[in-house]
Design an enzyme around this catalytic site. Structure first.
Site: not given
Ligand code: UDP
Length: 330
Positions: A118, A142
């Site tokens: 990501t 995250y």
């Protein structure tokens, strides 16, 4: 190739299963159905192993029974805000689960891995567009979980010759153009589906998280990449690795950013319905601007997004939401 798609019943995984199948690969879905959908598996009609990364025996069974040659790994929790409030859930699932997967791959001699990373691994950008050599300093758990896995992949490649492609996605969005597959999260926290739910009248309003960012209209800017373009990038990454290409970490985005307010306006245009907004405080863990420099994906994978404008992306998402917006419960 026989490809185990871990998390293949989820949003990006399911679209990638379809893309793999359409070019002649043999995808096998591995999913615990915690956030994935049995109905998506049924629609895809490919072999399915119900299993959990935290039960290694499930992974060994899937790798051995299906004589798997490559793994695509999508199985992760992916809510930035939740990861700040409950990091334990993220480290356990995204990091510990991945260690189990890599260990099983190692002992079953599966040497190719395409991993969902990501742009959240970059943290706060120091340049208007992010290329792959931008420093990686995540600002939420995250992002850290994904960066930790990227590091594991580097080390497993070095020590065990496990080749990897870490695809650093920007904001996955939209649905399959024919409406077969779509985005169905519970709870839904992503911007485009929330705008559509407000337009549809399912929710009263959209909270805009932060209107005082240093951007042209004060709201955050994101690079929205259509889920079918993302799926295509996975297929190309696999072909790159199986063709003896080098391991890589690579951005997958369009190179164009849109502000939260622009997404709201675009939703109104596509749906012809108002999206009521409430200006709200910033959300923890959000970077002001995340826009990809996707030159490497173009040069190395020969990948280009088909969806380069926001409107057609929102149109595909709207098609899905007009149909229903949810998979039927199995
Ligand atoms: N956002 C917002 N209101 C919402 C959901 C999201 O203003 O109800 C903003 C969020 O702060 C971020 C952008 O929309 O700047 C994209 O958020 P999303 O959760 O869709 O994806 P992320 O960028 O966190 O992966």
């Amino acid at each position: 190739m026989k490809v185990l798609v871990v998390g293949g019943a989820g949003y990006i995984g399911s679209h990638t299963v379809r893309a793999l199948r359409d070019v002649g690969h043999d995808p096998i879905i591995f999913d615990n159905l915690v956030t994935g959908h049995a109905a998506a598996v049924q629609r895809l009609g490919v072999p399915f192993v119900e299993g959990d990364l935290n039960h290694p025996v499930d992974i060994y069974r899937a790798l051995n029974e299906h004589r798997v040659e490559a793994v695509m790994h999508f199985a992760a929790f992916c809510y930035v805000g939740e990861s700040v409030r409950n990091p334990s859930k993220y480290y356990q699932n995204n990091v510990v689960g991945t260690i189990q997967l890599l260990e099983a791959m190692r002992s079953c001699a599966v040497k190719l891995c395409v991993f969902s990373s990501t742009c959240a691994t970059y943290g706060v950008p120091t340049a208007p567009m992010l290329n792959e050599s931008h420093p990686q300093r995540p600002i939420n758990p995250y992002g850290w979980t994904k960066l930790m896995v990227e590091q594991m992949l580097v080390d497993y490649d070095h020590a065990y010759g496990m080749k990897y492609a870490a695809l650093r996605y920007f904001n996955a969005s939209g649905s399959s153009a024919d409406g077969l597959l779509g985005e169905d999260h519970t709870p839904e926290t992503h911007l485009i589906p929330l705008c559509l739910l407000v337009a549809k009248g399912v929710r009263d309003n959209l909270s805009i998280f932060g209107t005082d960012y240093d951007t042209f209209d004060g709201t955050c800017i994101r690079d929205f990449i259509h889920v079918e373009d993302l799926a295509e990038a996975h297929v190309r990454a696999l072909d790159h690795l199986s063709g003896k290409g080098e391991s890589l970490a690579i951005n997958i985005g369009t190179g164009t950013g849109h502000s939260v307010r622009e997404v709201v306006r675009c939703t109104e245009e596509v749906t012809g319905l108002p999206v009521h907004v409430v200006e709200s405080p910033r959300r923890d863990g959000d970077a002001p601007v995340l826009v990809a420099d996707a030159t490497m994906a173009r040069d190395v994978l020969n990948w280009r997004p088909k969806y380069t404008e926001l409107k057609p992306i929102v149109e595909t998402a709207w098609k899905w939401f007009q149909q229903c917006g949810h998979y039927p419960k199995a």
